[in-house]
Design a protein around this motif. Structure first.
Motif, PDB file in Angstrom:
ATOM      1  N   TRP A  74     -12.657 -21.051 -24.971  1.00 46.98           N
ATOM      2  CA  TRP A  74     -13.469 -20.093 -24.245  1.00 46.98           C
ATOM      3  C   TRP A  74     -14.697 -19.703 -25.050  1.00 46.98           C
ATOM      4  CZ3 TRP A  74     -13.190 -14.258 -24.248  1.00 46.98           C
ATOM      5  CH2 TRP A  74     -13.974 -13.728 -23.211  1.00 46.98           C
ATOM      6  N   LEU A  75     -14.469 -19.282 -26.262  1.00 46.26           N
ATOM      7  CA  LEU A  75     -15.554 -18.686 -27.022  1.00 46.26           C
ATOM      8  C   LEU A  75     -15.394 -19.117 -28.476  1.00 46.26           C
ATOM      9  CD1 LEU A  75     -17.838 -16.609 -27.285  1.00 46.26           C
ATOM     10  CD2 LEU A  75     -16.125 -14.862 -27.546  1.00 46.26           C
ATOM     11  N   VAL A  76     -16.504 -19.569 -29.032  1.00 51.15           N
ATOM     12  CA  VAL A  76     -16.471 -19.940 -30.436  1.00 51.15           C
ATOM     13  C   VAL A  76     -17.048 -18.786 -31.240  1.00 51.15           C
ATOM     14  CG1 VAL A  76     -17.262 -21.583 -32.138  1.00 51.15           C
ATOM     15  CG2 VAL A  76     -16.759 -22.331 -29.833  1.00 51.15           C
ATOM     16  N   VAL A  77     -16.272 -18.287 -32.175  1.00 52.91           N
ATOM     17  CA  VAL A  77     -16.759 -17.217 -33.053  1.00 52.91           C
ATOM     18  C   VAL A  77     -16.789 -17.793 -34.457  1.00 52.91           C
ATOM     19  CG1 VAL A  77     -16.378 -14.893 -33.882  1.00 52.91           C
ATOM     20  CG2 VAL A  77     -15.665 -15.510 -31.593  1.00 52.91           C
ATOM     21  N   LEU A 132      -7.702 -11.206 -27.025  1.00 56.31           N
ATOM     22  CA  LEU A 132      -9.032 -10.930 -26.505  1.00 56.31           C
ATOM     23  C   LEU A 132      -9.049 -11.065 -24.987  1.00 56.31           C
ATOM     24  CD1 LEU A 132     -11.849 -10.142 -27.300  1.00 56.31           C
ATOM     25  CD2 LEU A 132     -12.471 -12.523 -27.277  1.00 56.31           C
ATOM     26  N   ILE A 190     -13.973 -19.933 -35.697  1.00 57.95           N
ATOM     27  CA  ILE A 190     -12.775 -19.668 -34.917  1.00 57.95           C
ATOM     28  C   ILE A 190     -13.067 -19.940 -33.447  1.00 57.95           C
ATOM     29  CG2 ILE A 190     -11.111 -17.890 -34.282  1.00 57.95           C
ATOM     30  CD1 ILE A 190     -12.228 -16.376 -36.822  1.00 57.95           C
ATOM     31  N   LEU A 238      -6.546 -15.091 -32.342  1.00 57.43           N
ATOM     32  CA  LEU A 238      -5.993 -13.988 -31.572  1.00 57.43           C
ATOM     33  C   LEU A 238      -4.905 -14.475 -30.626  1.00 57.43           C
ATOM     34  CD1 LEU A 238      -9.088 -11.774 -30.765  1.00 57.43           C
ATOM     35  CD2 LEU A 238      -7.169 -11.222 -32.227  1.00 57.43           C
ATOM     36  N   ILE A 282     -11.793 -19.040 -29.777  1.00 52.26           N
ATOM     37  CA  ILE A 282     -10.914 -18.166 -29.010  1.00 52.26           C
ATOM     38  C   ILE A 282     -10.648 -18.840 -27.677  1.00 52.26           C
ATOM     39  CG2 ILE A 282     -10.782 -15.972 -27.816  1.00 52.26           C
ATOM     40  CD1 ILE A 282     -12.239 -14.787 -30.226  1.00 52.26           C
TER      41      ILE A 282
END
Lengths: 673, 100, 504, 496
Positions: free
Chosen positions: A72-75, A143, A78, A205, A80
């Motif tokens: 979904w989301l790259v931080v 998240l 990491i 998470l 997510i």
């Protein structure tokens, strides 16, 4: 393809209904009501299929969750995920949330029928809300869960504020909505910070990753903070002390909303979070004492405020707070026991802890049914009499029998009368609270106090619930009444009353095992062990505490009966000018709203005014001052230009002299001559 | 023996007198005369240096500057006349309509 | 490079600006068609850029020598595009197009209005694509004049004051930045040939001492910080916003403020030039950013003017960007860029909503408004959507940025044992929710106001709905699927971030 | 082609070839009154003068193109620097003459007027070509004396006579100072030839007589460049003189002052590269800083556009004076370049003011209200001129300021921080100046005027304005050719 692989449909269906109802709702029958009901029902069917699929699968047997993720989301480094995580806990959440929602949506058809075009907004928003709730249940990471958590918060805000315009009490309603959002936001902010810490510690998470690597990080100094901050989110969402104050105000919304969001589902999200985070929470037993203490305190604290309230919905709201306190107490005590159990390798403690966990979940489900029933019943009453003040009601039993008797079932259930569902779970909760003391553990004395508080709460609950019932349905009629509500409203009441009677009985069967399967899934190494259902029942009936609680409840009912039905002791005495101090404090809700107002006003608006003053005077003042200085300086310098040529010559001469002077100084100090 | 210093001091004094006159006098024509004094102070300097260095350049310079000064005064007086025609005065202090 | 698409991105609006400029008099009402056409072409080109694979973007670089005087200077026209600029270019093209549509009914000297909008676009495109200090600076300044005229021509009652203040304040900042550019560029010169102003040439030869790095970083940072704006250098912004016309405000907040943060990432956070200055400036940036967040949020609470409140909220949100950049980590950079993009779109909605309030209701004073949701439900929906997006509601764009930035901040704080400072981040989130909800309560909810002439209030127009719907759709799209935007950002941030981290 | 032509000219005339441009202008100065008295038509001398000025400029350019450099009579040198500066003066003179016949303030004594303008131009050309103090002194006096008279030639305005008297008195005082300073330098160093000054100075060593002489020279020529505190005459004179003359003084006469200061002080302190005397640089830096600050600050409070432009001109002098402080090749390049851009932008602004006065508009800034509606093209041109003066890219003023300001950072191939304070003051001033320029723009564009009737602007003015605008844009966007010439000139001036 297994059935449970379609779990993503469960939240998606209401989401589609939200879009449909929102955009074309006004063109469909019931202004989108049918769409919403169909969506909720479909979601329920889907949830049932998914649960069945999971229950019959090998995953269930192996105590493994079903997980399906997409990036979904790259931080930074990491990633997510966004996905689904199905275990028994998610199944339970999905099932009861979608089931109750379906009933409440049906009920809404009747309850909201006079709202005309506004129903489109209503049905769209409740559909979105259901998306949030079901999404929360199937989320595969914190998240994602937080996203749905906040979406529910938004819907709660919108629906509390359903009448915040074009309504004679618009101002109060909109403040209530704002308060609900802001107070829960405070919890959410804590939760988010907790998530930061989790993400920082675990680098992920995902439930699965975190639960899998908890062993490696259990000594991290930040972990207790993460736990406490996450519990902050629970305090906000599940309205625990000290962030409880928004929930009574939230009754400003339509009663269906109160039933759905502020009793049956959304406020359970906090409970769900605690249950879901058991693997993390059990790493820190001190924090769990805190959790349990908050729960126990909230239970009695909220119950005390219900004792003298005259607003039927407020009474139910305080009762919700109180029951939520029970759940938190049970889960906290359970986590405490498991924590010590795993630390000391004591299987008995783990067994007791698991029982606490089961108690919390069971109470959550039972409460959902009987509190939804009670709220819908009160809605039916309000619908009929057009007021929420119980002093204006009375004697309604004759005019609306279905409402009256279904509500009576609800009252019996919440008061903990045997057979009714509340009895089972409440007993288990109290047992779990008592266990640490019984086992002589470190914080046993604290739990002993909590247990006593729980007992008193049980008494108070019985009293105020029946006070409400007697005031509403018995005695002389004190206002006019339209009569029994339409079928769309009574039908859900009947269904729910069946569940309010029976849902506790699942404890006799495999329910405990089924629920604890979730714990076994997330904590495979803890050695979760569950007693057989019938053993639990046997234990309930052999413990003296059960009978004490039962006696207390009956005494409570009796007092209520004598005071409000028989008028043996006239409660009007409290309504005189010389109210007792305690009565006034409780009526003022322990001065909490005022305190909140003061604090938020001072910390918010007060500081803001200061900042504004600094901004205007100091910062902008400096800027404008500088420019004024330049402009003024220019004016001043222009005056030097006198127009007299002799002055000009003098300036030239002066300039020469100054330059010469400078040179002379430089020259002399530079070693000239 | 008269050394260079005397001449230079004379020139400087002349310059200072001219400057004083320029600053203290409000009549335009007199101001022009004061400026002539200053120019002549410079000329004295030139001549002195030329004489003491036995170098003709300075004297050439003086000739040039005398010519320039003459032109300057010619134009200056014409301008004063013009001002007198316009404003009926040559007092420089009265010529102060433009300022600030 | 066969098709000079980047130059064309600058030239198309320039031609449009000139065409509309000369469409005075009777032809003025037709100017909007020209403007819409040219901005649409730009938008199409910008969207085309989005379809190019990130690793191929470097192939688009265009490099021309502008003028070169041996022994003196060599100025280049270099346009390049990468993960940092591509979203900004898209945002610029999008917002200008939408603003043209939004201002469809502008009748006061319509041709000049549109010309100014397109001129703005020229400057903005230039800033975001320039890879030469001289070109960058010129484009930076070019954006000033159209904005000055937009404010002083089409603005509110105190427009003269605001326009001049905006103009001079930001100009002061840019000339100080110019000194920084001088030092950076000339110090990278070995004395043999003309001094090249190209980013790449300067980075390759830069040799500043530690003190000079810190000092020059400060000069440049000041220039960018005023633009962002970072308190205490922000006071031009509320004034400018309050007086600017809606279109001007949208561009000002949406893309012009981003020039500041863009400049910081592009020029200040250059590991080849300022490697020794980061240690000094990192805490300053984080501290200022946190201060900006909280300060801006508090200032919002005290405002009565809806637009002024939104203006201060921009300060608060740009403070968050500053914090992200201050982290100088992969996460910080990544989400700072994302927040720039997100705030660009969200603030567009916010300022349009405020503009509609001012225009349709006749006032933006929250004390005079109330209960508008009952009368104008569509308007209320957009306003609420915008506010919710801005306060970081999950599922919308603002949340992703907020989450990432605060997490970036957390990693910084945790690594420096300053965990308690996260409180300011959380406080900002609370305050943000507070002022937006309060503003909604005051304007949308409660009793229908009797302080304004409701008879003459008109509902939101069709073109406004269309524009707002597009922006809201994007907000939701990027909120639900952030990777759509992240895919452009990560190739950039995953290079710059670790490089910065390695230096600290 | 040029080469052979130049060779032929050289063969024919010998040394005189190097003063042919000046000679042409002198001829023009002599012809102008004659033609006027013969025809009684002011346009004829104007046209002839203009043609001759253009011719002289062509000669200069031709010489520069063919690198035909040399010295006439050991006094007047034609090199890259003087050639370029002559072009500048001729351009200004050409612009002035071009607009004067149609301008309402310059219709008196037209024969003398053109003669004086041409004589002043010739004086400037001689001044930049001189290689001795005597040449400089006499040429500058030629400029001064003719300028006093030109100022007084305005028609029917008592302010002109007042301005002329003020100009005369302060100018003559400065002449005296200059002469006195020269005498001291002569006395101390024993020579007046520029190329020898530096060597002598290095032999003698830092000497207070030379320093005092320098101070006197700074004051004397500081009057020409209107450096603070020797600037007080400038606003009055620019306001009082007819507008083309104001423009002429502000652009050409001031540039000559700078050229002369460059020549003398670089000869003294740089040319021989023998003496490293920092204090003189600081003196210039302080003067520069004060000049630009005072100029800009006072300009803010002005209500008369000519007076405002005068103060702006003072401020611009402050910017150029940076080169005197930095004394590097790059700085001088920037200074010369800025002189050129200053010609187009300040000259353009004065021409526009002249055009508007001719069209019947007043001199006050408030008269410009609503100008954008009354004369859109002129207003746009004025805006460009003013923004260019303020240094807004991509206009000429920005580019030249960019080079000029950067030269204070980048001295002789390395970055120095010595002049950082000066540059900081300069850029802040530049930003401050935006205030009054933008105010005029605002007046023209935003404020509503009482009258909305269109103004009739003569075609001649429009052509002149267009030329200036083209100059502003071209020099801003593509400065390469001129910048190269400036660099060559700077090398010729400094010797390295």
């Amino acid at each position: 393809m297994e059935l449970y692989e379609f779990a993503w449909l469960v939240p998606l269906i209401p989401c589609i209904c939200f879009v449909l109802a929102g955009f074309i709702g006004h063109k469909t029958p019931q202004c989108g009501g049918l769409i919403a009901i169909a969506g909720a029902a479909a979601a329920f069917v889907m949830a049932a299929l998914v649960s069945y699929g999971y229950y019959t699968s090998d995953l269930y047997k192996a105590a493994e969750p079903f997980v399906q993720n997409m990036d979904w989301l790259v931080v930074g480094k990491i990633t997510i995920q966004f996905g689904i995580y199905i275990d028994t806990l998610s199944c339970i959440m999905m099932l009861f949330a979608s089931f109750i929602s379906t009933l409440i949506f049906i009920y809404s058809l009747g309850y909201m029928h006079d709202q005309e075009g506004r129903r489109r907004r209503y049905f769209a928003e409740v559909s979105l809300f259901l998306t949030g709730m079901l999404g929360l249940a199937v989320s595969s990471n914190y998240l994602e869960m937080f996203v749905f958590w906040e979406i529910m918060g938004l819907c709660s805000y919108l629906l509390i504020g359903f009448w915040s315009f074009n309504h004679e009490e618009a101002v109060e309603k909109s403040s209530a909505a704002k308060k609900a959002f802001l107070v829960t936001r405070l919890g959410d902010v804590c939760l988010m910070c907790g998530l930061f810490i989790l993400l920082y510690i675990f680098g992920s998470l995902d439930y699965q990753n975190i639960f899998g690597s908890i062993e490696a990080h259990k000594d991290d100094v930040l972990l207790p903070f993460a736990i406490l901050l996450m519990f902050g989110g629970v305090i906000g969402k599940s309205a625990q002390f000290p962030l409880h104050d928004w929930l009574p105000d939230a009754m400003a919304g339509p009663t269906t909303v109160s039933a759905l969001i502020h009793a049956a589902t959304m406020v359970k999200a906090g409970i769900y979070l605690v249950a879901r985070s058991y693997p993390i929470f059990t790493q820190c037993e001190e924090a769990m004492v805190f959790v349990a203490a908050i729960g126990g305190f909230t239970a009695i604290y909220a119950a005390s405020m219900a004792l003298n309230n005259m607003n039927i919905k407020r009474v139910l709201a305080y009762s919700t707070l109180s029951q939520l306190g029970y759940m938190v107490l049970a889960l906290g005590a359970g986590a405490y026991l498991i924590s010590l159990g795993t630390k000391n390798g004591d299987a008995n403690l783990i067994k007791l802890g698991t029982a606490g966990y089961i108690a919390g979940i069971l109470h959550m489900i039972n409460h959902a049914f009987f509190k939804a029933l009670l709220f819908l019943g009160s809605g039916s009453v309000i619908h009929a009499v057009g007021t929420e003040d119980m002093r204006m009601m009375g004697g309604l039993r004759k005019k609306m029998p279905i409402t009256a008797y279904t509500m009576l079932i609800g009252c019996f259930s919440i008061a903990g009368i045997p057979i009714f569902s509340g009895f089972w779970s409440k007993d288990l909760v109290l047992e779990a609270a008592f266990a640490p003391f019984h086992e002589g553990l470190g914080f046993g004395s604290v739990f002993c106090v909590l247990f006593v508080l729980g007992m008193i709460t049980a008494f108070m609950t019985a009293f105020y619930m029946f006070r409400m019932w007697f005031m509403t349905f018995t005695g002389e009629p004190r206002g006019h009444c339209h009569g029994e509500s339409p079928k769309t409203m009574t039908f859900p009441l009947l269904i729910l009353s069946v569940f309010a009677i029976l849902s506790g009985l699942v404890i006799m069967g495999n329910f405990g095992y089924y629920v604890a399967r979730s714990l076994k899934t997330s904590m495979p190494t803890a050695g979760i062990f569950v007693e057989k259902g019938m053993d639990v029942v046997k234990e309930i009936f052999t413990t003296p505490a059960t009978y004490v609680a039962l006696v207390l409840a009956i005494v409570g009912i009796a007092i209520a009966f004598f005071m409000y039905s028989k008028k043996a002791y006239d409660p009007e005495k409290f309504d005189q000018d010389k109210k007792p101090l305690y009565y006034r404090i409780v009526a003022k809700r322990y001065y909490f709203p005022e305190m909140y107002n003061q604090i938020s006003w001072k910390l918010g608006y007060g500081v803001a005014k200061g900042v504004e003053a600094i901004d205007k005077q100091l910062i902008d003042g400096t800027v404008n001052g500088l420019s004024n200085a330049v402009v003024g300086g220019g004016d001043g310098l222009a005056r030097v230009e006198t127009g007299y040529v002799r002055d000009y010559a003098a300036y030239v001469a002066l300039g020469v002299l100054i330059l010469m002077g400078i040179f002379a100084v430089i020259f002399i100090y530079g070693g000239g001559f | 023996m008269i050394n260079m210093g005397f001449f230079l001091v004379l020139a400087a004094a002349l310059f200072a007198i001219g400057l004083f006159g320029l600053l203290s006098n409000k009549r335009g024509i007199v101001s022009l005369m004061c400026i002539e004094l200053m120019l002549n102070a410079a000329n004295i300097n030139f001549v002195t240096f030329a004489s003491f260095k036995s170098d003709a350049t300075g004297q050439v310079f003086v000739i040039m500057s005398i010519a320039v000064a003459a032109a300057e005064v010619a134009v200056g007086i014409a301008l004063m006349l013009n001002a007198y025609k316009m404003k009926k005065t040559t007092e420089v202090d009265k010529l102060s309509t433009m300022r600030w | 490079m066969d098709f000079p698409i980047l130059s064309i991105l600058v030239i198309v609006p320039l031609v449009g600006a000139l065409l509309t400029l000369f469409m005075g008099g009777a032809r003025a009402p037709k100017a909007k068609f020209i403007a819409a056409a040219f901005s649409a072409v730009t938008l199409v080109l910008a969207v085309y850029l989005l379809t190019i694979k990130p690793e191929d973007l470097a192939d688009l670089t265009e490099n021309y020598v502008w003028f070169k005087v041996s022994g003196v200077v060599k100025m280049n026209i270099i346009f390049q595009i990468d993960g940092l600029s591509i979203l900004m270019v898209f945002l610029t093209a999008l917002l200008v197009f939408l603003v043209v549509l939004f201002s469809w009914h502008e009748e006061n000297n319509a041709n000049y209005y549109h010309s100014l909008l397109l001129a703005m676009e020229v400057g903005l495109m230039g800033v975001y694509m320039a890879a030469d200090y001289f070109l960058f600076y010129i484009m930076w300044e070019v954006t000033l004049i159209p904005m000055f005229f937009l404010i002083s021509w089409y603005g509110g009652p105190r427009r003269h004051y605001s326009a001049i203040k905006f103009f001079i304040y930001t100009h002061v900042a840019s000339v100080i930045m110019m000194i920084g550019i001088f030092i950076v560029v000339f110090s990278a010169h070995d004395g043999s040939h003309a001094v090249s102003f190209a980013f790449a040439d300067v980075a390759a030869n830069s040799a500043l001492s530690e003190f000079m790095q810190i000092f020059v970083f400060g000069l440049l940072f000041f220039g960018f910080a005023v633009k962002m704006p970072v308190p205490p250098f922000h006071t031009w912004l509320p004034d400018a916003h309050v007086e600017a016309p809606t279109g001007g405000s949208v561009l000002l907040a949406g893309v012009m403020l981003k020039m500041g943060s863009y400049g910081i990432i592009r020029i200040c956070l250059n590991q080849d030039i300022f490697s020794l200055a980061f240690g000094f400036w990192q805490p300053v940036m984080i501290g200022l950013g946190l201060f900006a967040m909280v300060y801006g949020a508090y200032a919002c609470i005290a405002q009565n003017d809806l637009k002024k409140m939104v203006a201060y909220s921009s300060i608060s949100h740009m403070g968050m960007v500053l914090v992200g950049m201050g982290c100088m980590s992969e996460i910080g950079i990544q989400f700072a860029i994302f927040q720039m993009f997100a705030h660009g779109i969200i603030s567009g909605v916010l300022f349009m909503v405020c503009g509609i309030a001012g225009h349709n209701f006749g006032t933006r004073d929250m004390r005079l408004l109330g209960g508008m949701a009952g009368k104008f439900p569509v308007y209320a929906t957009f306003m609420m959507f915008g506010f919710m997006a801005s306060l970081g509601l999950p599922g919308l764009m603002g949340f992703i940025a907020e989450f990432g930035l605060l997490y970036g901040l957390w990693t910084y704080l945790a690594a420096h044992s300053l965990e308690w400072l996260i409180v300011f981040g959380l406080l900002d989130m609370m305050l943000t929710a507070g002022y937006y909800l309060w503003a909604m309560q005051k304007t949308l909810f409660g009793k229908l106001t009797d302080k304004i002439d409701l008879e003459h209030c008109h509902d939101i127009a069709k073109n406004e709905i269309a524009v707002l719907a597009v922006l809201c759709g994007l907000i939701a799209l990027f909120g639900i699927m952030p990777s759509v935007a992240m895919d452009f950002i990560t190739p950039y941030s995953s290079v710059l971030g670790p490089a910065l981290e390695a230096l600290l | 082609m040029f080469e052979s032509l130049a060779d032929k000219v050289l063969d024919l005339t010998g040394e005189v070839a190097y003063i042919i441009p000046q000679a042409i202008i002198i001829v023009a100065a002599l012809l102008a009154p004659l033609l006027y008295f013969l025809t009684k038509n002011g346009k004829i001398p104007a046209i002839v003068s203009f043609i001759l000025a253009v011719g002289a400029a062509c000669v200069c350019l031709g010489y520069m193109h063919t690198k035909t450099y040399g010295t006439a009579f050991g006094l007047f040198e034609f090199n890259a620097f003087s050639g370029l500066m002559m072009c500048l003066f001729l351009a200004v003179a050409g612009l002035t003459i071009f607009v004067s016949p149609v301008h309402s303030e310059t219709t008196k004594h037209q024969g003398e007027y053109y003669a004086l303008i041409m004589a002043a131009t010739a004086g400037m050309m001689f001044a930049v070509a001189s290689n001795s103090l005597i040449g400089i002194f006499v040429s500058v006096e030629l400029v001064s004396i003719t300028s006093y008279a030109t100022v007084a030639l305005k028609k029917n305005d008592p302010r002109a006579s007042e301005a002329a008297v003020k100009y005369l008195l302060i100018g003559a005082f400065s002449t005296a100072l200059t002469l006195y300073g020269m005498s001291m330098i002569y006395g101390a160093l024993g020579t007046i030839t520029l190329s020898e000054l530096g060597y002598r100075f290095s032999e003698v060593g830092v000497n207070w007589v030379v320093l005092m002489g320098s101070v006197a020279l700074i004051a004397g020529y500081g009057f020409k460049i209107a450096a603070v505190p020797f600037h007080s005459w400038a606003p009055d004179v620019y306001e009082g003189a007819s507008t083309p003359v104001s423009g002429f003084l502000a652009t050409a006469s001031k540039k000559m002052g700078f050229a002369v200061l460059f020549k003398i002080f670089f000869a003294l302190f740089i040319f021989a590269q023998a003496i490293q005397y920092q204090p003189i640089q600081y003196i210039f830096a302080i003067i520069a800083a004060i000049t630009m600050t005072v100029g800009n600050m006072v300009a803010i409070s002005q209500t008369n556009i000519k007076r405002m432009l005068a103060y702006s001109s003072i401020a611009q002098a402050g910017y150029i004076a940076i080169a005197l402080a930095v004394m590097s090749q790059y700085a001088v390049t920037g200074a010369i370049f800025h002189m050129f851009t200053h010609v187009v932008m300040k000259g353009g602004a004065f021409v526009i003011v002249a055009a508007l006065i001719t069209a019947g508009l007043g001199e006050n800034i408030s008269d410009y209200k609503g100008l954008a509606k009354r004369a859109p093209l002129v207003a746009a041109a004025m805006m460009l001129c003013l923004f260019s003066l303020a240094g807004i890219p991509p206009l000429a003023g920005f580019t030249s300021k960019f080079v000029l300001f950067s030269s204070a950072i980048y001295v002789n191939g390395e970055v120095v921080t010595e002049w950082l304070w000066l540059i900081l003051i300069a850029v802040l001033n530049s930003a401050m100046s935006l205030y009054y320029y933008a105010r005029v723009v605002k007046t023209m564009y935003i404020e509503e005027g009482e009258s909305t009737e269109k103004l009739v602007i003569s075609k001649v003015f429009m052509v002149a304005i267009a030329l200036c605008v083209i100059g502003i844009i071209v020099l801003g966007v593509y400065p390469q050719p001129l910048l190269r010439l400036c660099r060559t000139a700077a090398i010729a001036l400094l010797g390295f």
